[in-house]
Design a protein around this motif. Structure first.
Motif, PDB file in Angstrom:
ATOM      1  N   THR A 214       0.841  -1.187   0.000  1.00 36.52           N
ATOM      2  CA  THR A 214       0.000   0.000   0.000  1.00 36.52           C
ATOM      3  C   THR A 214       0.879   1.240   0.000  1.00 36.52           C
ATOM      4  OG1 THR A 214      -1.847   1.109   1.120  1.00 36.52           O
ATOM      5  CG2 THR A 214      -0.172   0.083   2.529  1.00 36.52           C
ATOM      6  N   ARG A 215       0.247   2.395  -0.105  1.00 29.32           N
ATOM      7  CA  ARG A 215       0.948   3.671   0.030  1.00 29.32           C
ATOM      8  C   ARG A 215       0.969   4.058   1.502  1.00 29.32           C
ATOM      9  NH1 ARG A 215       0.224   7.281  -4.256  1.00 29.32           N
ATOM     10  NH2 ARG A 215       1.191   8.853  -2.905  1.00 29.32           N
ATOM     11  N   ALA A 216       2.026   4.692   1.933  1.00 28.82           N
ATOM     12  CA  ALA A 216       2.131   5.135   3.322  1.00 28.82           C
ATOM     13  C   ALA A 216       1.583   6.551   3.456  1.00 28.82           C
ATOM     14  CB  ALA A 216       3.581   5.078   3.783  1.00 28.82           C
ATOM     15  N   PHE A 217       0.975   6.841   4.621  1.00 26.80           N
ATOM     16  CA  PHE A 217       0.538   8.202   4.901  1.00 26.80           C
ATOM     17  C   PHE A 217       1.742   9.123   5.031  1.00 26.80           C
ATOM     18  CE2 PHE A 217      -3.371   6.182   6.838  1.00 26.80           C
ATOM     19  CZ  PHE A 217      -4.230   6.652   5.851  1.00 26.80           C
ATOM     20  N   ASP A 218       1.566  10.372   4.620  1.00 27.20           N
ATOM     21  CA  ASP A 218       2.658  11.341   4.730  1.00 27.20           C
ATOM     22  C   ASP A 218       3.025  11.614   6.182  1.00 27.20           C
ATOM     23  OD1 ASP A 218       2.702  11.543   1.982  1.00 27.20           O
ATOM     24  OD2 ASP A 218       1.354  13.276   1.917  1.00 27.20           O
ATOM     25  N   ASN A 238      15.119   4.953  -1.120  1.00 22.50           N
ATOM     26  CA  ASN A 238      15.298   4.399   0.225  1.00 22.50           C
ATOM     27  C   ASN A 238      14.578   3.075   0.336  1.00 22.50           C
ATOM     28  OD1 ASN A 238      16.781   5.043   2.539  1.00 22.50           O
ATOM     29  ND2 ASN A 238      15.794   7.067   2.683  1.00 22.50           N
ATOM     30  N   ASP A 239      15.134   2.150   1.078  1.00 22.47           N
ATOM     31  CA  ASP A 239      14.520   0.848   1.339  1.00 22.47           C
ATOM     32  C   ASP A 239      14.837   0.489   2.785  1.00 22.47           C
ATOM     33  OD1 ASP A 239      13.400  -1.634   1.305  1.00 22.47           O
ATOM     34  OD2 ASP A 239      14.654  -2.455  -0.298  1.00 22.47           O
ATOM     35  N   ARG A 258       8.239  -2.659   6.050  1.00 20.95           N
ATOM     36  CA  ARG A 258       9.225  -2.210   5.061  1.00 20.95           C
ATOM     37  C   ARG A 258       8.703  -0.947   4.400  1.00 20.95           C
ATOM     38  NH1 ARG A 258      10.998  -5.850  -0.175  1.00 20.95           N
ATOM     39  NH2 ARG A 258      12.679  -4.510  -0.973  1.00 20.95           N
ATOM     40  N   LEU A 259       9.532   0.097   4.387  1.00 18.56           N
ATOM     41  CA  LEU A 259       9.163   1.379   3.804  1.00 18.56           C
ATOM     42  C   LEU A 259      10.085   1.670   2.623  1.00 18.56           C
ATOM     43  CD1 LEU A 259       6.987   3.494   4.669  1.00 18.56           C
ATOM     44  CD2 LEU A 259       8.873   4.841   5.592  1.00 18.56           C
ATOM     45  N   MET A 274       4.450   0.955   1.577  1.00 18.37           N
ATOM     46  CA  MET A 274       4.580   0.201   2.815  1.00 18.37           C
ATOM     47  C   MET A 274       4.155  -1.243   2.556  1.00 18.37           C
ATOM     48  SD  MET A 274       2.703   0.915   6.476  1.00 18.37           S
ATOM     49  CE  MET A 274       3.493   2.524   6.673  1.00 18.37           C
ATOM     50  N   THR A 275       4.948  -2.182   3.019  1.00 18.90           N
ATOM     51  CA  THR A 275       4.645  -3.591   2.800  1.00 18.90           C
ATOM     52  C   THR A 275       5.226  -4.443   3.923  1.00 18.90           C
ATOM     53  OG1 THR A 275       4.872  -5.436   1.236  1.00 18.90           O
ATOM     54  CG2 THR A 275       6.702  -3.900   1.364  1.00 18.90           C
TER      55      THR A 275
END
Length: 389
Positions: A214-218, A238-239, A258-259, A274-275
């Motif tokens: 999914t996408r992460a919130f800011d 970045n990972d 994981r971001l 995000m996963t």
């Protein structure tokens, strides 16, 4: 060479009628019925979908013109009042069950998704079907607007829905996702947008050994606990391995995540994913999220080419009967495409079927004809990319 069955009859023959009739018997759907059985109802509604009929009068007139073909279909006398009555009163779940019987056949033939891993890949999202509130008062969405919402779990192996829930337009996507038991096997990958972020629900998926992307919130609060993979400085910026910060967030998801910060060169945007999957590369994770667009194309296609925006009846049951019949037709098209490895778009196929519906010709022979043979209108680019498989 002459063919004994019409094209429509050959299409009907693909329906798992044994399972359908067993379900009819189990639910007593034909109780007190003399002529217009559940099978007749299915055939007539399917005919309306294939031929694109817009009203009950259109359906009855069209079938009466083709009266000579009725013996192929098992139909008897048909009237508008009969069709309206059974659509309003015969339980729509009969057709919902038929859809899932057909899906089990179809998915076994579907080509694999385009990624080089074997995990089942699904996308979860919903779409609104707007309705007139004066005609459909039970489908209230806003103060002066009506709508239904079709929540769909799309299997990207074949681009076919593996699970569908129809609710009123006010139901939040996340609420429905938390209430239903999504048919996700261990090691599946589920792609969702930000609207589905609920760390309690995501942790439940994690405990089921289901991966999510999914996408992460800011404004997501977290602490970095390590670098998971190298950054290439071009697309993968970045990972990182992270833990959520804050007592509530950490209690809801007490495990590492994981971001991935990714720069999309096509859109010139920086995205953060995000996963809970730590095996796939960062670029693959980004490509997986990009595949979420397939469900938007699916929604666009069914709204443009199936009869799910205008309805033959106004009761909730009649609307749901029509929606499930439309989805059954979609699966029949996909089934033929998978079986025959049809080279052209599904849009072209629907046009061919509509024109040749009651001709006595082998449906395989129709499939071998190119679009130029029919001189059909130009199909817009990207119209059905999801089913060009």
């Amino acid at each position: 060479m002459a063919y004994s069955s019409t094209v429509f009859r050959q299409l009907v023959n693909l329906i798992p009628n044994r399972q359908f009739h067993d379900e009819v018997e189990r639910k007593g759907a034909n109780r007190y019925t003399k002529h217009f059985t559940a099978w007749n109802q299915l055939i007539v509604n399917l005919y309306a979908q294939v031929s694109g009929k817009k009203s009950l009068r259109d359906i009855v007139t069209g079938l009466n013109v083709q009266h000579w073909a009725w013996y192929h279909l098992g139909l008897k006398n048909i009237s508008r009042s009969q069709l309206s009555y059974v659509n309003a009163r015969r339980d729509y779940r009969l057709f919902q069950g038929l859809y899932y019987h057909l899906f089990s056949r179809c998915v076994s033939l579907a080509p694999k998704h385009r990624f080089n891993f074997n995990n089942p890949l699904h996308v979860l999202d919903s779409t609104l079907v707007h309705l007139c509130l004066d005609v459909f008062p039970w489908a209230k969405y806003r103060e002066r607007k009506g709508a239904l919402k079709i929540h769909t779990l799309l299997d990207l192996q074949g681009t076919i829905p593996s699970f569908i829930v129809v609710t009123d337009g006010r139901q939040h996507d996340l609420k429905v996702a938390k209430q239903v038991d999504l048919p996700l096997s261990p090691d599946s990958i589920l792609v969702v947008d930000k609207g589905y972020i609920d760390f309690t629900w995501l942790y439940e998926l994690h405990l089921r050994k289901v991966f999510f992307v999914t996408r992460a919130f800011d404004n997501c609060s977290y602490k970095v606990i390590g670098q998971h993979g190298p950054a290439d400085g071009k697309t993968v910026l970045n990972d990182q391995s992270i833990l959520l910060r804050g007592s509530k967030s950490y209690r809801r998801y007490p495990h590492r995540l994981r971001l991935i910060t990714y720069f999309d060169e096509i859109t010139d945007k920086t995205l953060t994913f995000m996963t809970n999957n730590f095996q796939l590369s960062a670029k693959t994770v980004a490509q997986i999220y990009k595949a979420r667009w397939d469900i938007e194309l699916f929604f666009k296609w069914i709204k443009q080419n199936l009869k799910i925006k205008t309805f033959l009846g106004t009761s909730p049951n009649a609307v749901l009967v029509q929606i499930w019949t439309a989805l059954i037709y979609y699966l029949l098209l996909a089934f033929i495409k998978f079986q025959t490895k049809y080279q052209f778009t599904l849009l072209h196929f629907t046009r061919v079927l509509k024109e040749a519906l009651f001709q006595k010709v082998d449906i395989i022979a129709l499939l071998k004809l190119s679009p130029n043979h029919f001189k059909l209108p130009h199909e817009p680019d990207g119209q059905m990319v999801l089913l060009e498989i």
